[in-house]
Structure formats: structure tokens, C-alpha cells
Design a protein around this motif. Structure first.
Motif, short mmCIF file in Angstrom:
data_model
loop_
_atom_site.label_atom_id
_atom_site.label_comp_id
_atom_site.label_asym_id
_atom_site.label_seq_id
_atom_site.Cartn_x
_atom_site.Cartn_y
_atom_site.Cartn_z
N MET A 74 24.35 47.62 35.46
CA MET A 74 24.54 48.15 36.70
C MET A 74 24.46 47.37 37.93
N VAL A 75 22.62 47.59 38.04
CA VAL A 75 22.82 47.00 39.47
C VAL A 75 23.51 45.36 39.31
N THR A 76 23.49 44.80 38.52
CA THR A 76 23.49 43.23 38.30
C THR A 76 25.05 43.45 39.08
N GLY A 77 25.97 44.33 38.37
CA GLY A 77 27.70 44.22 38.59
C GLY A 77 27.45 44.61 39.72
N ILE A 78 27.05 45.50 40.42
CA ILE A 78 27.09 45.80 41.96
C ILE A 78 26.89 44.89 43.04
N SER A 79 25.70 44.05 42.25
CA SER A 79 25.42 42.31 43.36
C SER A 79 26.51 41.65 42.87
N PHE A 80 27.04 42.10 41.72
CA PHE A 80 28.06 40.14 41.92
C PHE A 80 29.47 41.03 42.24
N LEU A 81 29.71 42.37 42.64
CA LEU A 81 30.93 42.67 43.20
C LEU A 81 31.00 42.51 44.75
N THR A 82 29.82 42.86 44.68
CA THR A 82 29.56 42.31 46.42
C THR A 82 29.65 40.84 46.68
N PHE A 83 28.89 40.08 45.78
CA PHE A 83 28.71 38.96 45.86
C PHE A 83 30.07 37.97 46.01
N LEU A 84 30.60 38.23 45.15
CA LEU A 84 31.96 38.30 45.46
C LEU A 84 32.93 38.25 45.99
N ALA A 85 32.49 40.14 46.43
CA ALA A 85 33.51 40.01 48.20
C ALA A 85 32.93 40.00 49.43
N PHE A 86 31.65 39.15 49.48
CA PHE A 86 31.44 38.93 50.74
C PHE A 86 32.12 36.79 50.67
N TYR A 87 31.72 36.70 49.17
CA TYR A 87 32.32 35.48 49.07
C TYR A 87 33.34 35.09 49.34
N LEU A 88 34.50 35.68 49.49
CA LEU A 88 36.34 36.07 49.94
C LEU A 88 36.12 35.86 51.05
N LEU A 89 35.24 36.54 51.51
CA LEU A 89 35.70 37.12 53.28
C LEU A 89 34.84 35.89 53.93
N TYR A 90 33.78 34.96 53.66
CA TYR A 90 33.52 33.92 54.15
C TYR A 90 34.03 32.57 53.89
N CYS A 91 34.90 33.00 52.58
CA CYS A 91 36.25 31.17 52.52
C CYS A 91 36.85 32.09 53.78
N THR A 92 37.93 32.97 53.87
CA THR A 92 38.51 32.89 54.83
C THR A 92 38.29 33.12 56.21
N SER A 93 37.13 33.09 56.39
CA SER A 93 36.62 32.36 57.97
C SER A 93 37.28 31.25 57.89
N GLN A 94 37.54 30.57 59.63
CA GLN A 94 37.53 29.36 60.08
C GLN A 94 36.74 28.39 60.43
N LYS A 95 35.52 29.17 60.31
CA LYS A 95 34.27 28.14 60.51
C LYS A 95 33.61 28.20 59.23
N MET A 96 33.75 28.02 58.43
CA MET A 96 32.99 27.42 57.30
C MET A 96 33.31 26.27 57.06
N ALA A 97 32.92 25.02 56.69
CA ALA A 97 33.45 24.29 56.63
C ALA A 97 34.28 24.09 54.83
N ALA A 98 34.41 23.08 54.63
CA ALA A 98 36.26 23.58 53.06
C ALA A 98 34.86 22.25 52.26
N VAL A 99 34.41 23.66 51.49
CA VAL A 99 33.23 23.19 50.65
C VAL A 99 33.88 23.14 49.22
N ASP A 100 34.37 22.49 48.44
CA ASP A 100 34.93 22.93 47.19
C ASP A 100 34.05 23.42 45.94
N THR A 101 33.82 24.43 45.73
CA THR A 101 32.55 24.34 44.57
C THR A 101 32.86 24.89 43.94
#
Length: 110
Positions: free
Chosen positions: A1-28
């Protein structure tokens, strides 16, 4: 359960991070192209995932400690994403290894 919550939090923050204009466009991970095209949809999906993660942590640990644990988890994941994404260390093999170890440790220890 903790791993699932961590994964959802990671995915949510990474999506928000990718929408930032200051992010360098790295397609990994492959999400970067989609978030560049669909900014509003990815922001709404990210906020929905973050609310779901907060709700699951409140369900798992209770309201007070779940909220506190969610924000600690969010701060930790946000720091790691901001540090490791520009170095191109966030790829599928690294994330799979981290979450597999986390799932194994969670299963064996709890």
C-alpha cells in the motif's frame, strides 16, 4: 500500500513537473511529449492523482498522520525528481528497480 501511494505521488508530481516551463525537455519516460501537447489535461490528471494519493494515505494511516505522511512523502519525492530529472537518471530501469525494492521491503518487513 505504501509503495502504491508513493508511486501515485511520484506520478502526480512528475506530471506537474513536466508541465513546468522551467523544465529542460528531456524525453526519458515518454510522458514529456504528451504533457507538452496536453498541458491542461496533464495538470488536471496530476491533481486528481495527488488527491487520490492523499485520500489513500488518509485511509491507510488516519486523517492527521495520513496528511502529515503524505506531505513528507511529497516533499521527498519532489526533491528527488528535481535533483534527478535534469541528470537523466529517472528512466524505466531505475524506477523499476527502486519500486521493486520498495515493494519487496514492504512485503518482507510489514
Amino acid at each position: 500500500m505504501v509503495t502504491g501511494i508513493s508511486f501515485l505521488t511520484f506520478l502526480a508530481f512528475y506530471l506537474l513537473y513536466c508541465t513546468s516551463q522551467k523544465m529542460a525537455a528531456v524525453d526519458t519516460l515518454g510522458l514529456e511529449k504528451w504533457t507538452g501537447v496536453h498541458k491542461k489535461a496533464s495538470q488536471y490528471a496530476s491533481l486528481a492523482l495527488m488527491i487520490l494519493s492523499l485520500g489513500l494515505s488518509c485511509f491507510y494511516w488516519g486523517i492527521g498522520s495520513g496528511t502529515f505522511t503524505f506531505f513528507i512523502l511529497l516533499m521527498t519525492i519532489a526533491s528527488l525528481v528535481i535533483l534527478l530529472a535534469p541528470l537523466r537518471l529517472l528512466n524505466y530501469t531505475f524506477l523499476t528497480l527502486i519500486f521493486a525494492c520498495s515493494l519487496i521491503f514492504e512485503t518482507l518487513l510489514f
